[in-house]
Structures are given as structure tokens and as C-alpha cells.
Scaffold this motif. Structure first.
Motif, PDB file in Angstrom:
ATOM      1  N   ALA A  66      30.343  35.521 106.452  1.00  0.00           N
ATOM      2  CA  ALA A  66      30.747  34.139 106.027  1.00  0.00           C
ATOM      3  C   ALA A  66      32.048  34.043 105.177  1.00  0.00           C
ATOM      4  N   ALA A  67      31.071  35.240 104.085  1.00  0.00           N
ATOM      5  CA  ALA A  67      32.547  35.618 102.548  1.00  0.00           C
ATOM      6  C   ALA A  67      33.556  36.653 102.689  1.00  0.00           C
ATOM      7  N   VAL A  68      33.763  37.110 103.849  1.00  0.00           N
ATOM      8  CA  VAL A  68      34.075  38.566 103.623  1.00  0.00           C
ATOM      9  C   VAL A  68      36.006  37.403 103.952  1.00  0.00           C
ATOM     10  N   PRO A  69      36.219  36.565 104.830  1.00  0.00           N
ATOM     11  CA  PRO A  69      37.460  35.477 104.633  1.00  0.00           C
ATOM     12  C   PRO A  69      38.129  35.487 103.575  1.00  0.00           C
ATOM     13  N   PHE A  70      37.195  35.133 102.061  1.00  0.00           N
ATOM     14  CA  PHE A  70      37.290  34.290 101.293  1.00  0.00           C
ATOM     15  C   PHE A  70      37.613  35.932 100.414  1.00  0.00           C
ATOM     16  N   ILE A  71      37.383  36.789 100.657  1.00  0.00           N
ATOM     17  CA  ILE A  71      37.503  38.050  99.682  1.00  0.00           C
ATOM     18  C   ILE A  71      38.808  39.427  99.979  1.00  0.00           C
ATOM     19  N   LEU A  72      39.739  39.093 101.057  1.00  0.00           N
ATOM     20  CA  LEU A  72      40.232  40.201 102.168  1.00  0.00           C
ATOM     21  C   LEU A  72      41.178  39.806 101.200  1.00  0.00           C
ATOM     22  N   PRO A  73      42.274  40.968 101.564  1.00  0.00           N
ATOM     23  CA  PRO A  73      43.414  40.409 100.174  1.00  0.00           C
ATOM     24  C   PRO A  73      44.401  40.441 100.421  1.00  0.00           C
ATOM     25  N   GLY A  74      44.491  39.297  99.346  1.00  0.00           N
ATOM     26  CA  GLY A  74      45.779  38.449  99.333  1.00  0.00           C
ATOM     27  C   GLY A  74      46.737  38.418  99.162  1.00  0.00           C
ATOM     28  N   GLY A  75      47.673  39.044 100.840  1.00  0.00           N
ATOM     29  CA  GLY A  75      49.063  39.718 101.088  1.00  0.00           C
ATOM     30  C   GLY A  75      49.840  38.358 100.657  1.00  0.00           C
ATOM     31  N   GLU A  76      50.972  38.495 101.124  1.00  0.00           N
ATOM     32  CA  GLU A  76      52.268  37.679 100.737  1.00  0.00           C
ATOM     33  C   GLU A  76      52.073  36.664 102.121  1.00  0.00           C
ATOM     34  N   ILE A  77      52.368  35.434 101.884  1.00  0.00           N
ATOM     35  CA  ILE A  77      52.359  34.230 102.510  1.00  0.00           C
ATOM     36  C   ILE A  77      53.562  34.104 103.040  1.00  0.00           C
ATOM     37  N   ASP A  78      54.361  34.032 104.530  1.00  0.00           N
ATOM     38  CA  ASP A  78      55.600  33.479 105.058  1.00  0.00           C
ATOM     39  C   ASP A  78      55.343  32.428 105.464  1.00  0.00           C
ATOM     40  N   THR A  79      55.922  31.809 104.187  1.00  0.00           N
ATOM     41  CA  THR A  79      56.615  30.475 104.097  1.00  0.00           C
ATOM     42  C   THR A  79      56.573  29.392 104.577  1.00  0.00           C
ATOM     43  N   ASP A  80      58.390  30.264 105.860  1.00  0.00           N
ATOM     44  CA  ASP A  80      59.033  29.257 106.631  1.00  0.00           C
ATOM     45  C   ASP A  80      57.969  29.038 108.023  1.00  0.00           C
ATOM     46  N   GLU A  81      57.160  30.234 108.257  1.00  0.00           N
ATOM     47  CA  GLU A  81      56.183  29.401 108.932  1.00  0.00           C
ATOM     48  C   GLU A  81      54.831  28.633 108.684  1.00  0.00           C
ATOM     49  N   LEU A  82      54.587  29.006 106.756  1.00  0.00           N
ATOM     50  CA  LEU A  82      53.494  28.099 107.140  1.00  0.00           C
ATOM     51  C   LEU A  82      54.273  27.072 106.692  1.00  0.00           C
ATOM     52  N   ARG A  83      54.774  26.581 107.032  1.00  0.00           N
ATOM     53  CA  ARG A  83      55.881  25.574 106.377  1.00  0.00           C
ATOM     54  C   ARG A  83      55.700  24.565 107.683  1.00  0.00           C
ATOM     55  N   GLN A  84      56.041  25.373 109.326  1.00  0.00           N
ATOM     56  CA  GLN A  84      56.689  24.762 110.257  1.00  0.00           C
ATOM     57  C   GLN A  84      55.125  24.822 110.254  1.00  0.00           C
ATOM     58  N   ASP A  85      53.984  25.304 110.337  1.00  0.00           N
ATOM     59  CA  ASP A  85      52.817  25.351 111.358  1.00  0.00           C
ATOM     60  C   ASP A  85      52.315  23.504 109.879  1.00  0.00           C
ATOM     61  N   TYR A  86      52.907  23.012 109.003  1.00  0.00           N
ATOM     62  CA  TYR A  86      51.940  22.637 108.485  1.00  0.00           C
ATOM     63  C   TYR A  86      53.054  20.969 108.674  1.00  0.00           C
ATOM     64  N   VAL A  87      53.952  21.015 108.953  1.00  0.00           N
ATOM     65  CA  VAL A  87      55.027  20.151 108.903  1.00  0.00           C
ATOM     66  C   VAL A  87      54.632  19.371 110.686  1.00  0.00           C
ATOM     67  N   ARG A  88      54.254  20.422 111.631  1.00  0.00           N
ATOM     68  CA  ARG A  88      53.726  20.233 112.473  1.00  0.00           C
ATOM     69  C   ARG A  88      52.556  19.477 112.761  1.00  0.00           C
ATOM     70  N   ARG A  89      51.509  20.063 112.224  1.00  0.00           N
ATOM     71  CA  ARG A  89      50.349  19.711 111.392  1.00  0.00           C
ATOM     72  C   ARG A  89      50.184  17.662 111.307  1.00  0.00           C
ATOM     73  N   MET A  90      51.133  17.676 110.477  1.00  0.00           N
ATOM     74  CA  MET A  90      51.366  15.978 109.488  1.00  0.00           C
ATOM     75  C   MET A  90      51.289  15.457 111.196  1.00  0.00           C
ATOM     76  N   SER A  91      52.783  15.989 111.949  1.00  0.00           N
ATOM     77  CA  SER A  91      52.859  14.898 112.844  1.00  0.00           C
ATOM     78  C   SER A  91      52.429  15.022 114.431  1.00  0.00           C
ATOM     79  N   GLU A  92      51.415  15.537 114.087  1.00  0.00           N
ATOM     80  CA  GLU A  92      49.851  15.328 115.112  1.00  0.00           C
ATOM     81  C   GLU A  92      48.906  14.125 114.590  1.00  0.00           C
ATOM     82  N   PHE A  93      48.949  13.984 113.337  1.00  0.00           N
ATOM     83  CA  PHE A  93      48.219  12.408 113.443  1.00  0.00           C
ATOM     84  C   PHE A  93      49.038  11.044 113.203  1.00  0.00           C
ATOM     85  N   GLU A  94      50.333  11.071 114.066  1.00  0.00           N
ATOM     86  CA  GLU A  94      50.430  10.069 113.689  1.00  0.00           C
ATOM     87  C   GLU A  94      50.081   8.871 114.422  1.00  0.00           C
TER      88      GLU A  94
END
Length: 237
Positions: A66-94
Motif C-alpha cells: 500500500a505504501a509503494v505508490p507514495f514512495i515512487l519517484p516524483g517525476g514531472e507531471i504533464d500539467t495540460d493532461e492533468l488540467r484537462q482531467d481536473y476540469v472534466r471531473r468538475m463537470s461530472e459533478f454537475e
């Protein structure tokens, strides 16, 4: 007798794991209770199955897995991909009903909407890319509450100001991108820009999550002075 007592406590802990998340209100006490139930269920299960070596070994290994995901290397995050998913998930709460302190499909409030959507997007990103930074960001978002006022003040460096102020009806949207936040100067409400002049919010007046045109909709929050902000995560490469 003691074994029966442990069994009852363990079953109660397992029940808590499933029941506590059903409460729409997000509070530190409930989070502590939820974590306590997880630990209690694991301890009880381990004790009850201790004589069965394969099960005992599996139970002892489980926390490490259970701890493995949280000790994985902290690589760069594709902000465009993350932002699109974040906005989509907000809309799902409509249409989700407004519930003060809520952060779920059973009820959500104005600050809970962008925070829950970002948390879910981080979790999904972590699984897609095995990114420890995303997993850790998700847990941080879950543990530390942030009200509309706190987000407007840069709580825990979660957000940074964009400089645009005024009312949503009259302000210039040119510097905004989907997912940016508008916090009322009183700090009592927060909205998120959805793009194309649309704003999404968990509106206590409407009683639900709604996406409305910031220029034309008859909504009191659009006539209220606001400051604009962007998640700090989306400003980093």
C-alpha cells in the motif's frame, strides 16, 4: 473470549471503512476515524489469522504494498493532461446537491468541488504514470482542508494570484485558462473557470453544482467582486 472480542472489533473496523466515506461532510475527525478503522481492521485481521502462515505473510506484506505508490519517484507531471482531467471531473459533478463541508457526489460545497476534482485527477494521473508526486499530492489534498478564503490567500502555497480582479460579469477573461479560480473578496465563495466564458460552481443559492455563462447568467456571484487564482501545480513544469 478475547478472540471473540477481537473479531467483533475487527468487523466493526471493516464496517467503518465502508460507512465513514458515506458521510458527505469532510472533517479531520472523520479522516482520523477512517484511518483508525483501516489500522484496526489490519491489526485485528493479522491477529486472527496469525496461525495461518500464508495469510499472515500476506497481511504483513500488505502495508508495504500500500505504501509503494507514495514512495515512487516524483517525476514531472504533464500539467495540460492533468488540467484537462481536473476540469472534466468538475463537470461530472454537475447537478450534485450543495452540502456545506461536502466533498462527494452525495453533497459538495464550493471549495470542495475544485479540491475533490483535483484530488481525483491527481490519483488517476498517479495510476496512469506511476507517478509518486501525483499520489502524494492527492493525499495532501485529502488531508488538508482549504476553504474558499484559504485558497484565495494561498494556503499551503496551493494557489497563486493571477492579478485579475473585478466581477465575473465585467472582468477580462483573456488571462484565464480552464480550471482557474475566482474567490469572492469576502472569501465566502469560490468558482472555477470552465472555458468559453462558462463558470462552474457549487452554488448554495441554486442548491447544486451548475455551469453558467459568466456574462449573461443572472447569478449574484457573477456580480460580486472577486480575485482570480491558479493552482500552483499548474504553474510548474
Amino acid at each position: 473470549m478475547w478472540r471473540r472480542l477481537i473479531l467483533i472489533c475487527t468487523l466493526g473496523a471493516f464496517a467503518g471503512i465502508f460507512v465513514i466515506p458515506l458521510n458527505p461532510v469532510n472533517s479531520k475527525l472523520l479522516k482520523l476515524a477512517f484511518l483508525g478503522c483501516i489500522v484496526g481492521a489490519w491489526v485485528g485481521f493479522t491477529i486472527l489469522t496469525w496461525k495461518r502462515k500464508p495469510v499472515r505473510v500476506a497481511a504483513l506484506i500488505l502495508p508495504l504494498l500500500a505504501a509503494v505508490p507514495f514512495i515512487l519517484p516524483g517525476g514531472e507531471i504533464d500539467t495540460d493532461e492533468l488540467r484537462q482531467d481536473y476540469v472534466r471531473r468538475m463537470s461530472e459533478f454537475e447537478g450534485t446537491k450543495y452540502h456545506w463541508g461536502g466533498e462527494s457526489s452525495r453533497g459538495i460545497d464550493c471549495s470542495g468541488l475544485p479540491r475533490r476534482a483535483l484530488r481525483d485527477a491527481l490519483l488517476a494521473y498517479g495510476f496512469r504514470h506511476f507517478n509518486g508526486r501525483a499520489f502524494r499530492g492527492c493525499v495532501e489534498q485529502w488531508w488538508f482542508d482549504a476553504s474558499a478564503k484559504a485558497l484565495g490567500e494561498g494556503y499551503r502555497d496551493y494557489t497563486r494570484p493571477l492579478g485579475a480582479t473585478g466581477t465575473i460579469q465585467e472582468m477580462d477573461y483573456d488571462g484565464l485558462v480552464p480550471g482557474d479560480l475566482a474567490v469572492t473578496t469576502s472569501g465566502v465563495h469560490i468558482l472555477a473557470y470552465a472555458g468559453d466564458g462558462q463558470w462552474i460552481q457549487a452554488d448554495p443559492g441554486i442548491g447544486a453544482v451548475a455551469t453558467l455563462d459568466g456574462r449573461t447568467a443572472d447569478n449574484g456571484w457573477f456580480r460580486t467582486p472577486v480575485t482570480t487564482h491558479r493552482w500552483q501545480l499548474f504553474t510548474q513544469n
